[in-house]
Write an enzyme that holds these catalytic residues in place. Structure first.
Site, PDB file in Angstrom:
ATOM      1  N   GLY A  31      14.419   4.346  -1.071  1.00 31.28           N
ATOM      2  CA  GLY A  31      13.690   3.788  -2.351  1.00 31.28           C
ATOM      3  C   GLY A  31      12.839   5.134  -3.045  1.00 31.28           C
ATOM      4  N   ARG A  32      11.373   5.219  -2.808  1.00 33.48           N
ATOM      5  CA  ARG A  32      10.411   5.939  -3.342  1.00 33.48           C
ATOM      6  C   ARG A  32      11.475   7.073  -3.798  1.00 33.48           C
ATOM      7  NH1 ARG A  32       5.231   6.218  -2.293  1.00 33.48           N
ATOM      8  NH2 ARG A  32       5.852   4.777  -0.528  1.00 33.48           N
ATOM      9  N   CYS A  64     -11.421  -7.389 -13.843  1.00 33.95           N
ATOM     10  CA  CYS A  64     -12.758  -7.275 -13.739  1.00 33.95           C
ATOM     11  C   CYS A  64     -12.833  -6.684 -11.613  1.00 33.95           C
ATOM     12  CB  CYS A  64     -12.495  -8.229 -14.634  1.00 33.95           C
ATOM     13  SG  CYS A  64     -12.275  -9.226 -15.846  1.00 33.95           S
TER      14      CYS A  64
END
Ligand code: LLP
Length: 487
Positions: free
Chosen positions: A322-323, A402
């Site tokens: 994949g990568r 946040c």
């Protein structure tokens, strides 16, 4: 349908020229600004807004060809790990290059199939396959797309046949697949995923081949399962699969793993089985910083000799990269919203954060960041964390979420940035958009695929209305007894 954008073309230049620095397939600085192939990043950001993921067709193509060439002596089949970057149009591109697909959910399976992959070219992994998922992988009648596949241009859902291989993670899963294959009346072909107890020496969250990990079947339990399912009417055990982690930057863990698998193949053959498939999984590393990972050629140099004889004798070798295909083929572009000089730190506050790219927050992963239009004395260097340039300012690059864990980089020397500037996050093609979330009610970012001077929007920015859709109409599931009495 993807939408083609009209963007200005920078004539005649090739990747790397006049960049004086960063050398990446598909990406370079030209006339002082970042371009993807022949398209200036600024024009894409102006057209679709930020944050945005941009991919280079040339970079995908070269990375795919490089993997294929390295493992050509084994005639290895490349099954693209859809989870790394699942966009339908990227899957289609990889399919056109000759890729097959590796999926881990029914959602990914349907994508791979919609992208034109025959079911026989799909391997289906994952530790928790549900009954619904197994049924749909065996027979299109049970697909969640039943009645809706035509809208994506596929009319043959009901006749598509079963998935090429299930990669099975436990004895219980094998039992479930056998039971459902009998019930549905479609035989299943499967490999057992072996847990070789080899340390991939990567982040503990992405290490998968150790005994304490949830993945795979211990090597000493594999022969017993082959015996148990010998001549089973509904399941054929075709061979072995393994995936030890991601990214695995060194070659040695693969070598140890292949040795475990070779020992198992010998044992299985001695017991009269005929395993014909060996799937080595993914995890092949790429450089996020310069020269940090082994290359496809490095891996192949040590793995090919171990398997060459068996491959010559007909053992089918699969890989699930994949990568190594998409990781360095994509960048994330974010716009600086504010600069904030704290008492202890300087913050560059961007519109991308852990909801857009979670890798820094989740794994403390390094991504090289650099302005899209840096000052002239700060032309993009190579992807080192601490470039040797005068006048850089140490910053925390943070997002809008946040949480204090919401950062893209910490204590990173960068050229002076201004409000409204664009910042490029490199090597973001893999596990970028696929792990993006709607946290704090942000829509998922758009994706753009560049091919030469052509830029195509291959995913629109998710609209707030789509986010709210599943909550629009509450429906009553139970009626309290008191109300039922009154009715
Ligand atoms: N095959 C299996 C069974 C896998 O579990 C994976 C990745 C692959 C293939 C593809 O691995 P690749 O070649 O892309 O390294 N989110 C993490 C990576 C998790 C990988 C999960 N499995 C990250 O951002 O680094």
């Amino acid at each position: 349908m993807p939408i083609e954008m009209t963007v200005a073309t920078v004539a005649g230049a090739v990747a790397g020229d006049r960049s004086g620095g960063l050398q990446l397939d598909g990406f370079c600085y030209r006339d002082g600004r970042l371009v993807v192939e022949d398209v200036p990043v600024e024009e894409i950001a102006d057209a679709v807004g930020t944050p945005v993921y941009i991919y280079s067709t040339a970079a995908v193509t070269r990375a795919f060809e490089r993997m294929r060439r390295a493992f050509a002596p084994l005639n290895a089949q490349l099954h693209y790990a859809v989870k790394s970057s699942p966009n339908l149009h990227l899957c289609r591109l990889i399919r056109e290059l000759g890729g097959r697909m590796d999926v881990v959910s029914i959602g990914e399976l349907e994508r791979a199939w919609l992208a034109g992959t025959p079911m026989a070219d799909i391997v289906f992994a994952g530790v928790a396959k549900t009954e619904d998922e197994v049924r749909a992988a065996l027979d299109g009648r049970f697909s969640p797309l039943a009645g809706r596949a035509e809208a994506f241009g596929r009319e043959d859902l009901l006749t598509r046949g079963p998935v090429g291989l299930f990669n099975v993670e436990s004895a219980a899963e094998l039992e479930r697949i056998a039971m459902l294959a009998e019930q549905v009346g479609v035989p299943a072909r499967a490999c057992l995923r072996v847990n070789p107890d080899v340390d991939a020496r990567t982040h503990e969250y992405t290490t998968t081949g150790l005994e304490e990990n949830k993945f795979g079947i211990y090597a000493d339990q594999v022969p017993g399962l082959f015996d148990l399912y010998r001549d089973h009417p509904a399941v054929e055990l075709a061979g072995l699969q393994v995936h030890i982690g991601s990214p695995v930057r060194e070659v040695q863990p693969y070598v140890e793993t292949v040795k475990v698998l070779l020992g198992l193949l010998d044992r299985l053959e001695a017991a009269g089985h005929r395993p014909s498939v060996l799937d080595l999984g993914g995890g092949w590393g790429v450089d996020y910083s310069e020269g940090e990972s082994s290359t496809p050629e490095d891996y192949a140099a040590q793995i090919v000799p171990l398997l060459a004889e068996r491959a010559n004798n007909g053992l089918e070798i699969l890989l699930e990269p994949g990568r190594s295909i998409i990781g360095n083929a994509g960048v994330l572009i974010t716009r600086v919203q504010y600069l904030k000089q704290g008492r202890k730190k300087r913050f560059v506050i961007c519109d991308a954060g852990m909801h857009t790219l979670i890798r820094p927050a989740l794994y403390r992963a390094f991504h090289f960041l650099w302005p899209v239009r840096p000052p002239a004395q700060h032309l993009a260097p190579s992807r080192f964390e601490r470039p040797d340039l005068p006048g850089l300012v140490e910053c925390d690059v943070v997002g809008p979420i946040c949480e204090t864990g919401d950062f893209l980089a910490r204590s990173r020397p960068l050229p002076e940035m201004g409000q409204g500037d664009l910042l490029a996050v490199f090597s973001a093609g893999a596990y970028g958009v696929s792990m993006a979330s709607n946290y704090n009610d942000h829509g998922r970012p758009p994706e753009v695929l560049v091919d030469g001077a052509k830029a195509t929007v291959i995913a629109e920015r998710q609209h707030l209305a789509d986010l709210l859709e599943t909550e629009r109409s509450p429906r009553t599931l139970t009626t309290p007894a008191s109300e039922a009495d009154r009715e």
